[in-house]
Design an enzyme around this catalytic site. Structure first.
Site, PDB file in Angstrom:
ATOM      1  N   THR A   1      -1.768  -1.258   6.028  1.00 11.50           N
ATOM      2  CA  THR A   1      -2.481  -1.413   4.812  1.00 11.50           C
ATOM      3  C   THR A   1      -1.934  -2.886   4.299  1.00 11.50           C
ATOM      4  O   THR A   1      -1.861  -1.942   2.908  1.00 11.50           O
ATOM      5  CB  THR A   1      -3.911  -0.200   4.328  1.00 11.50           C
TER       6      THR A   1
ATOM      7  N   VAL B   1      -2.932  -0.452   0.436  1.00 15.69           N
ATOM      8  CA  VAL B   1      -2.483   0.142   0.093  1.00 15.69           C
ATOM      9  C   VAL B   1      -0.970   0.578   0.572  1.00 15.69           C
ATOM     10  O   VAL B   1       0.022   0.664  -0.293  1.00 15.69           O
ATOM     11  CB  VAL B   1      -2.784   1.175   0.787  1.00 15.69           C
ATOM     12  N   CYS B   2      -0.812   0.486   2.018  1.00 15.97           N
ATOM     13  CA  CYS B   2       1.126   0.348   2.056  1.00 15.97           C
ATOM     14  C   CYS B   2       2.062  -0.774   1.947  1.00 15.97           C
ATOM     15  O   CYS B   2       2.791  -0.121   1.885  1.00 15.97           O
ATOM     16  CB  CYS B   2       0.705   0.624   3.688  1.00 15.97           C
ATOM     17  N   THR B   3       1.422  -2.220   1.661  1.00 16.93           N
ATOM     18  CA  THR B   3       1.871  -3.057   1.095  1.00 16.93           C
ATOM     19  C   THR B   3       2.119  -3.368  -0.244  1.00 16.93           C
ATOM     20  O   THR B   3       3.373  -3.262  -0.326  1.00 16.93           O
ATOM     21  CB  THR B   3       0.978  -4.343   1.815  1.00 16.93           C
TER      22      THR B   3
END
Length: 194
Positions: free
Chosen positions: A114, A117-119
């Site tokens: 994501t 969020v994740c990146t």
């Protein structure tokens, strides 16, 4: 002004949370496209002997396990993946941050499942720590197209280079007749739509 491209010798690949559950939450890209692009990055890292750092978050919960194909492509990296206990910014996890530092590479190719969020947070942290970062936008997505656009803009404004899986693979190849180019031709070929 000469191009300052990433090369297999100065770059590491970070794949963040490409877990089957989390991938199902993305609405700005298809599961199949994200999966193909993330797996291509893993294959390229393996083929070019580049450091590959994998991480996941809460695999036993709704996020689910990492893509099973990653175990086939990079079994050692899969077994050594950093299993975070819910820390959103992977770079805030001491084990993940240590794994990134241990690559001894200043250039990072980052793809998270994501982008919003994740990146975004590991990218902002890596930039703040002096790394050069290319974000592979199409190896992830967000819960909406607007969220994805905002996340990509935030990372680019902070100094990240936005790229695609195909673009970064061709940058690493640079010349199809080179050893890197020959190793990457079949991987790039898998990304061509049929």
């Amino acid at each position: 002004m000469p191009l300052d491209l990433f090369t297999p010798d100065d770059t590491a690949v970070l794949l963040i949370d490409h877990q089957v559950g989390t991938m199902g939450w993305v609405r700005s890209a298809t599961f199949e496209d994200m999966k193909a692009n993330a797996l291509a990055l893993a294959k390229a890292a393996t083929a070019l002997r580049m450091p590959l750092v994998l991480t996941s978050s809460l695999e036993e919960r709704d996020q689910g396990p990492l893509l099973e194909e990653l175990k086939e492509i990079a079994p050692v990296e899969y077994d050594n993946r950093v299993k975070r206990a819910g820390v959103v910014n992977a770079m805030d996890d001491p084990e993940f941050a240590a794994a990134v530092k241990a690559t001894s590479r200043n250039n990072l190719i980052i793809a998270g499942v994501t982008n919003d969020v994740c990146t975004v947070y590991p990218t902002l942290t890596a930039l703040d720590e002096g790394y050069r970062v290319q974000v592979v936008a199409d190896a992830g997505g967000s819960m909406s197209k607007l969220a994805d656009a905002v996340a990509l803009r935030r990372m680019e404004n902070a100094g990240a280079i936005l790229t695609s899986a195909n673009m970064i693979l061709t940058e690493l190849a640079l010349n199809w007749a080179s050893p890197a180019g020959k190793a990457l031709i079949p991987i790039v070929g898998e990304l061509i739509p049929v």
